[in-house]
Design a protein around this motif. Structure first.
Motif, short mmCIF file in Angstrom:
data_model
loop_
_atom_site.label_atom_id
_atom_site.label_comp_id
_atom_site.label_asym_id
_atom_site.label_seq_id
_atom_site.Cartn_x
_atom_site.Cartn_y
_atom_site.Cartn_z
N SER A 134 0.10 33.35 24.00
CA SER A 134 1.28 34.21 23.87
C SER A 134 1.34 34.81 22.48
O SER A 134 0.79 34.24 21.52
CB SER A 134 2.56 33.41 24.13
OG SER A 134 2.59 32.91 25.45
N VAL B 210 1.76 44.67 33.30
CA VAL B 210 2.34 43.65 32.42
C VAL B 210 3.57 42.99 33.02
O VAL B 210 4.10 42.02 32.45
CB VAL B 210 2.69 44.23 31.03
CG1 VAL B 210 1.50 44.94 30.43
CG2 VAL B 210 3.90 45.16 31.10
N ARG C 107 4.72 39.21 32.88
CA ARG C 107 4.08 38.55 31.74
C ARG C 107 4.71 38.95 30.41
O ARG C 107 4.76 38.15 29.48
CB ARG C 107 2.58 38.90 31.70
CG ARG C 107 1.81 38.48 32.92
CD ARG C 107 0.31 38.69 32.74
NE ARG C 107 -0.04 40.08 32.53
CZ ARG C 107 -0.68 40.54 31.46
NH1 ARG C 107 -1.05 39.71 30.50
NH2 ARG C 107 -0.97 41.83 31.35
N ASN D 176 3.15 37.04 27.21
CA ASN D 176 2.64 35.76 27.68
C ASN D 176 1.42 35.96 28.57
O ASN D 176 1.20 37.06 29.07
CB ASN D 176 3.73 35.01 28.44
CG ASN D 176 4.95 34.70 27.59
OD1 ASN D 176 4.84 34.50 26.37
ND2 ASN D 176 6.11 34.65 28.21
N SER D 177 0.68 34.90 28.76
CA SER D 177 -0.50 34.94 29.65
C SER D 177 -1.39 36.14 29.32
O SER D 177 -1.78 36.91 30.22
CB SER D 177 -0.05 34.99 31.11
OG SER D 177 0.76 33.89 31.44
N ARG E 273 -4.37 38.63 28.50
CA ARG E 273 -5.68 38.83 29.10
C ARG E 273 -6.52 39.73 28.20
O ARG E 273 -5.97 40.51 27.41
CB ARG E 273 -5.52 39.51 30.46
CG ARG E 273 -4.59 38.80 31.42
CD ARG E 273 -4.24 39.70 32.59
NE ARG E 273 -3.34 39.05 33.55
CZ ARG E 273 -2.74 39.68 34.55
NH1 ARG E 273 -2.94 40.97 34.72
NH2 ARG E 273 -1.95 38.99 35.37
N ASP F 92 -5.52 43.28 27.79
CA ASP F 92 -4.35 43.60 26.98
C ASP F 92 -4.74 43.99 25.55
O ASP F 92 -3.88 44.40 24.76
CB ASP F 92 -3.39 42.42 26.92
CG ASP F 92 -2.79 42.07 28.28
OD1 ASP F 92 -2.70 40.87 28.59
OD2 ASP F 92 -2.42 43.01 29.02
#
Length: 124
Positions: A16, A60, A63, A80-81, A83, A86
């Motif tokens: 995060s 997104v 997340r 958060n989470s 990838r 991103d």
């Protein structure tokens, strides 16, 4: 008017990160603030906005969370989470208006004020 984004960095997949955008010389308490991003070699894309409501890119949603406080002088993006996809430079934006359609919130040319970017790198 200055929009100063901060909080970027290098993280791993699943981690995060929280981005902040501090506004000086103005307030968007009756307008809209948001985030766009641009990955290397790709077009700039909408991420999230806080205006009449909150709006998110499908990529997104669930997340990321956008929020504003201090009378809309600070904008946050809780991510958060994360990838690898991103990975991008994230830009804070603002406009004195709110918009009547979700489409308008997602368009870069809807926003008059732009800050410098902060780089987010997500490693796999």
């Amino acid at each position: 008017v200055q929009l100063q984004a901060s909080g970027g960095g290098t993280v791993q997949t699943g981690d995060s990160l929280r981005l902040s955008c501090t506004v000086s010389g103005h307030t968007f308490s009756r307008g809209t603030m948001g985030w766009f991003r641009q990955a290397p070699g790709k077009e700039r894309e909408f991420v999230a906005a806080d205006g009449r409501g909150t709006y998110y890119a499908d990529s997104v949603k669930g997340r990321f969370t956008v929020s504003a406080n201090n009378g809309a002088k600070t904008l946050y993006l809780q991510m958060n989470s994360l990838r690898p996809e991103d990975t991008a430079t994230y830009y804070c934006v603002g406009d004195d208006r709110t918009f009547s359609t979700r489409y308008s919130y997602t368009q870069a040319n809807s926003y008059y004020y732009w800050g410098q970017g902060t780089l987010v790198t997500v490693s796999s």
